[in-house]
Design a protein around this motif. Structure first.
Motif, PDB file in Angstrom:
ATOM      1  N   SER A   8       0.939  -1.023   0.067  1.00  0.00           N
ATOM      2  CA  SER A   8      -0.282  -0.231   0.278  1.00  0.00           C
ATOM      3  C   SER A   8       0.737   1.368  -0.095  1.00  0.00           C
ATOM      4  CB  SER A   8      -0.978  -0.344   1.488  1.00  0.00           C
ATOM      5  OG  SER A   8      -1.489   1.487   1.623  1.00  0.00           O
ATOM      6  N   ILE A   9       1.168   2.581  -0.928  1.00  0.00           N
ATOM      7  CA  ILE A   9       1.167   3.542  -0.845  1.00  0.00           C
ATOM      8  C   ILE A   9       0.668   5.226  -0.655  1.00  0.00           C
ATOM      9  CG2 ILE A   9       2.972   4.415  -2.759  1.00  0.00           C
ATOM     10  CD1 ILE A   9       3.446   1.537  -4.466  1.00  0.00           C
ATOM     11  N   SER A  10       1.096   4.967   0.395  1.00  0.00           N
ATOM     12  CA  SER A  10       0.599   6.642   0.951  1.00  0.00           C
ATOM     13  C   SER A  10       0.554   7.117  -0.702  1.00  0.00           C
ATOM     14  CB  SER A  10       0.749   7.202   1.789  1.00  0.00           C
ATOM     15  OG  SER A  10       2.013   7.782   1.593  1.00  0.00           O
ATOM     16  N   GLY A  11      -0.812   7.855  -0.881  1.00  0.00           N
ATOM     17  CA  GLY A  11      -1.200   8.782  -1.752  1.00  0.00           C
ATOM     18  C   GLY A  11      -1.096   8.512  -3.510  1.00  0.00           C
ATOM     19  N   LYS A  12      -1.141   6.723  -2.605  1.00  0.00           N
ATOM     20  CA  LYS A  12      -1.971   6.606  -4.580  1.00  0.00           C
ATOM     21  C   LYS A  12      -2.412   5.392  -4.519  1.00  0.00           C
ATOM     22  CE  LYS A  12       2.364   7.491  -6.624  1.00  0.00           C
ATOM     23  NZ  LYS A  12       2.248   8.269  -7.587  1.00  0.00           N
ATOM     24  N   PRO A  13      -3.479   5.793  -5.350  1.00  0.00           N
ATOM     25  CA  PRO A  13      -5.053   4.135  -5.215  1.00  0.00           C
ATOM     26  C   PRO A  13      -4.772   3.067  -5.393  1.00  0.00           C
ATOM     27  CG  PRO A  13      -4.849   5.139  -6.746  1.00  0.00           C
ATOM     28  CD  PRO A  13      -3.938   5.712  -6.200  1.00  0.00           C
ATOM     29  N   LEU A  31      -2.194  -3.115  -9.186  1.00  0.00           N
ATOM     30  CA  LEU A  31      -3.261  -3.842  -9.206  1.00  0.00           C
ATOM     31  C   LEU A  31      -4.042  -4.142  -9.693  1.00  0.00           C
ATOM     32  CD1 LEU A  31      -3.023  -6.048  -5.786  1.00  0.00           C
ATOM     33  CD2 LEU A  31      -2.044  -6.174  -7.881  1.00  0.00           C
ATOM     34  N   ILE A  32      -4.471  -2.659 -10.302  1.00  0.00           N
ATOM     35  CA  ILE A  32      -5.993  -1.660 -10.277  1.00  0.00           C
ATOM     36  C   ILE A  32      -5.646  -1.620 -12.141  1.00  0.00           C
ATOM     37  CG2 ILE A  32      -7.324   0.372 -10.996  1.00  0.00           C
ATOM     38  CD1 ILE A  32      -6.489   0.630  -8.152  1.00  0.00           C
ATOM     39  N   ASP A  33      -4.785  -1.049 -12.323  1.00  0.00           N
ATOM     40  CA  ASP A  33      -4.638  -1.137 -14.175  1.00  0.00           C
ATOM     41  C   ASP A  33      -3.154  -1.438 -14.511  1.00  0.00           C
ATOM     42  OD1 ASP A  33      -2.786   0.609 -13.732  1.00  0.00           O
ATOM     43  OD2 ASP A  33      -3.407   2.277 -13.835  1.00  0.00           O
ATOM     44  N   VAL A 112     -10.156  -1.466   3.807  1.00  0.00           N
ATOM     45  CA  VAL A 112      -9.808  -3.226   3.840  1.00  0.00           C
ATOM     46  C   VAL A 112     -11.360  -3.870   2.930  1.00  0.00           C
ATOM     47  CG1 VAL A 112     -10.684  -4.818   5.671  1.00  0.00           C
ATOM     48  CG2 VAL A 112      -9.602  -3.378   6.078  1.00  0.00           C
ATOM     49  N   ILE A 113     -11.991  -3.186   2.686  1.00  0.00           N
ATOM     50  CA  ILE A 113     -13.233  -4.105   1.901  1.00  0.00           C
ATOM     51  C   ILE A 113     -12.857  -3.788   0.340  1.00  0.00           C
ATOM     52  CG2 ILE A 113     -15.531  -3.668   0.979  1.00  0.00           C
ATOM     53  CD1 ILE A 113     -16.168  -3.281   3.912  1.00  0.00           C
ATOM     54  N   GLN A 114     -12.493  -2.409   0.223  1.00  0.00           N
ATOM     55  CA  GLN A 114     -11.886  -2.265  -1.674  1.00  0.00           C
ATOM     56  C   GLN A 114     -10.303  -3.342  -1.648  1.00  0.00           C
ATOM     57  OE1 GLN A 114     -10.405   1.831  -1.826  1.00  0.00           O
ATOM     58  NE2 GLN A 114     -10.647   1.532  -4.048  1.00  0.00           N
ATOM     59  N   TRP A 115     -10.030  -3.209  -0.442  1.00  0.00           N
ATOM     60  CA  TRP A 115      -8.537  -4.294  -0.748  1.00  0.00           C
ATOM     61  C   TRP A 115      -8.944  -5.663  -0.757  1.00  0.00           C
ATOM     62  CZ3 TRP A 115      -4.337  -2.216   3.399  1.00  0.00           C
ATOM     63  CH2 TRP A 115      -3.725  -0.393   3.181  1.00  0.00           C
TER      64      TRP A 115
END
Length: 142
Positions: A8-13, A31-33, A112-115
């Motif tokens: 998890s990188i702060s400032g990045k979705p 993992l998104i795109d 947490v749910i999004q992850w």
């Protein structure tokens, strides 16, 4: 793939998969795109395997929370992280009934749910704790 290489990188979705180390930091893949980014030392980075959720008695590793969500959903996806706050809190209470409501904010529950859903979508569903011998072997190989 286990949670040991998910960041998890702060400032990045979203979440990122650790790819390789570079001179100035490391390369991570979204993992998104699937886009790759160079992450330097100035970014605040957390390994998913090191994150925990506060309960009234202890801190529960996020891998255990993911396992409980997976059990509840029979290995499928959880509710959407875009649901109303009250619905997310009710859902999280079903998963982790003794979570500390004073220290776990609705934004944390949403994340947490999004992850979890992002990991499911990318077929990263091994939430078991790595065996000590595996950890030692991988660190010896490096």
């Amino acid at each position: 793939m286990s949670l040991e290489k998910i960041l998890s990188i702060s400032g990045k979705p979203g979440l990122y998969k650790l790819q390789t180390q570079t001179r100035s930091g490391f390369l991570a893949e979204s993992l998104i795109d699937g886009k790759k980014i160079n992450v330097s030392g100035r970014h605040n980075v957390s390994l998913l395997s090191e994150i925990a959720i506060y309960t009234l008695t202890e801190e529960v590793p996020i891998r255990e929370v993911f396992s409980k969500i997976s059990e509840k959903e029979n290995g499928g996806a959880a509710i959407s992280h875009k649901e109303p706050k009250i619905k997310l809190e009710e859902y999280f209470f079903e998963v982790l009934p003794d979570y500390d409501e004073d220290r776990v904010y609705p934004s944390d529950i949403k994340k947490v749910i999004q992850w979890y859903n992002l990991l499911q979508k990318n077929e990263i569903t091994d939430f078991s704790k790595p065996k000590e011998s595996e950890k030692e072997t991988s660190s010896e190989e490096e």
